[in-house]
Design a protein around this motif. Sequence first.
Motif, PDB file in Angstrom:
ATOM      1  N   THR A 116       0.390  -1.090  -0.071  1.00  0.00           N
ATOM      2  CA  THR A 116      -0.264  -0.116  -0.416  1.00  0.00           C
ATOM      3  C   THR A 116       0.985   1.504   0.019  1.00  0.00           C
ATOM      4  N   ARG A 117       0.259   1.876  -0.553  1.00  0.00           N
ATOM      5  CA  ARG A 117       0.909   4.030  -0.563  1.00  0.00           C
ATOM      6  C   ARG A 117       1.273   4.342   0.845  1.00  0.00           C
ATOM      7  N   ARG A 118       0.746   3.408   1.742  1.00  0.00           N
ATOM      8  CA  ARG A 118       1.017   3.837   2.978  1.00  0.00           C
ATOM      9  C   ARG A 118       2.499   3.423   3.964  1.00  0.00           C
ATOM     10  N   ARG A 119       1.963   1.830   3.832  1.00  0.00           N
ATOM     11  CA  ARG A 119       3.521   1.136   4.039  1.00  0.00           C
ATOM     12  C   ARG A 119       4.369   1.313   3.673  1.00  0.00           C
ATOM     13  N   THR A 120       4.486   1.729   2.365  1.00  0.00           N
ATOM     14  CA  THR A 120       5.382   2.427   1.717  1.00  0.00           C
ATOM     15  C   THR A 120       6.041   4.023   2.204  1.00  0.00           C
ATOM     16  N   LEU A 121       5.036   4.495   2.425  1.00  0.00           N
ATOM     17  CA  LEU A 121       5.167   5.864   3.021  1.00  0.00           C
ATOM     18  C   LEU A 121       6.103   6.014   4.358  1.00  0.00           C
ATOM     19  N   VAL A 122       5.309   5.031   5.719  1.00  0.00           N
ATOM     20  CA  VAL A 122       6.120   4.520   6.744  1.00  0.00           C
ATOM     21  C   VAL A 122       7.747   4.591   6.918  1.00  0.00           C
ATOM     22  N   LYS A 123       7.488   3.295   5.908  1.00  0.00           N
ATOM     23  CA  LYS A 123       9.301   2.692   5.333  1.00  0.00           C
ATOM     24  C   LYS A 123      10.253   3.507   5.420  1.00  0.00           C
ATOM     25  N   ALA A 124       9.479   4.467   4.322  1.00  0.00           N
ATOM     26  CA  ALA A 124      10.222   5.250   3.701  1.00  0.00           C
ATOM     27  C   ALA A 124      10.584   6.411   4.773  1.00  0.00           C
ATOM     28  N   ILE A 125       9.873   6.887   5.373  1.00  0.00           N
ATOM     29  CA  ILE A 125      10.322   7.415   6.734  1.00  0.00           C
ATOM     30  C   ILE A 125      11.094   7.005   7.971  1.00  0.00           C
ATOM     31  N   VAL A 126      10.695   5.982   8.091  1.00  0.00           N
ATOM     32  CA  VAL A 126      11.462   4.858   8.997  1.00  0.00           C
ATOM     33  C   VAL A 126      12.994   5.216   8.815  1.00  0.00           C
ATOM     34  N   TRP A 127      13.333   4.663   7.372  1.00  0.00           N
ATOM     35  CA  TRP A 127      14.416   4.504   6.517  1.00  0.00           C
ATOM     36  C   TRP A 127      15.495   6.056   6.231  1.00  0.00           C
ATOM     37  N   ASN A 128      14.448   7.341   6.523  1.00  0.00           N
ATOM     38  CA  ASN A 128      14.982   8.373   6.087  1.00  0.00           C
ATOM     39  C   ASN A 128      15.440   8.968   7.528  1.00  0.00           C
ATOM     40  N   TYR A 182      12.739   8.391  -2.683  1.00  0.00           N
ATOM     41  CA  TYR A 182      12.857   6.545  -1.730  1.00  0.00           C
ATOM     42  C   TYR A 182      11.803   6.002  -2.562  1.00  0.00           C
ATOM     43  N   VAL A 183      10.427   6.929  -1.929  1.00  0.00           N
ATOM     44  CA  VAL A 183       9.092   6.683  -2.393  1.00  0.00           C
ATOM     45  C   VAL A 183       8.665   6.162  -3.795  1.00  0.00           C
ATOM     46  N   ALA A 184       9.157   7.400  -3.976  1.00  0.00           N
ATOM     47  CA  ALA A 184       8.904   7.601  -6.248  1.00  0.00           C
ATOM     48  C   ALA A 184       9.504   6.320  -6.836  1.00  0.00           C
ATOM     49  N   TYR A 185      11.129   5.520  -6.119  1.00  0.00           N
ATOM     50  CA  TYR A 185      11.516   4.560  -6.547  1.00  0.00           C
ATOM     51  C   TYR A 185      10.966   3.340  -6.229  1.00  0.00           C
ATOM     52  N   GLU A 186       9.940   2.755  -5.128  1.00  0.00           N
ATOM     53  CA  GLU A 186       8.923   1.510  -4.332  1.00  0.00           C
ATOM     54  C   GLU A 186       7.790   2.078  -5.136  1.00  0.00           C
ATOM     55  N   ARG A 187       7.411   2.987  -4.925  1.00  0.00           N
ATOM     56  CA  ARG A 187       6.000   3.165  -6.359  1.00  0.00           C
ATOM     57  C   ARG A 187       6.173   2.254  -7.600  1.00  0.00           C
ATOM     58  N   VAL A 188       7.715   2.629  -8.113  1.00  0.00           N
ATOM     59  CA  VAL A 188       7.452   2.185  -9.449  1.00  0.00           C
ATOM     60  C   VAL A 188       8.045   0.820  -9.486  1.00  0.00           C
ATOM     61  N   TRP A 189       8.769   0.529  -8.958  1.00  0.00           N
ATOM     62  CA  TRP A 189       8.964  -1.201  -7.917  1.00  0.00           C
ATOM     63  C   TRP A 189       7.683  -2.236  -8.384  1.00  0.00           C
ATOM     64  N   SER A 190       6.636  -1.648  -7.253  1.00  0.00           N
ATOM     65  CA  SER A 190       5.927  -2.063  -6.862  1.00  0.00           C
ATOM     66  C   SER A 190       4.798  -2.706  -8.275  1.00  0.00           C
ATOM     67  N   ARG A 191       4.972  -1.471  -9.165  1.00  0.00           N
ATOM     68  CA  ARG A 191       4.345  -1.717 -10.375  1.00  0.00           C
ATOM     69  C   ARG A 191       4.888  -3.101 -11.778  1.00  0.00           C
TER      70      ARG A 191
END
Length: 68
Positions: A3-15, A51-60
């Motif tokens: 989900t977009r939310r999971r991707t965003l949370v992962k990105a925030i924690v990593w950052n 990172y968010v853009a990268y993850e969203r591209v790879w999710s597709r």
Amino acid sequence: METRRRTLVKAIVWNLIGLLVMSLVGLAMTGSATIGGAMAVVNTAIGLSMYVAYERVWSRIDWGRMRG
């Protein structure tokens, strides 16, 4: 697919981890907490958005996923 939310949370924690590390590196390299902190904030802002853009591209992309 994530989900977009999971991707965003992962990105925030990593950052946040990266922000801490970059702050320490910036402080060690410049001797200034202000300059080191500014470097870390800029790096984190760029890194988070990339990172968010990268993850969203790879999710597709289905390549390399195991089905079943």
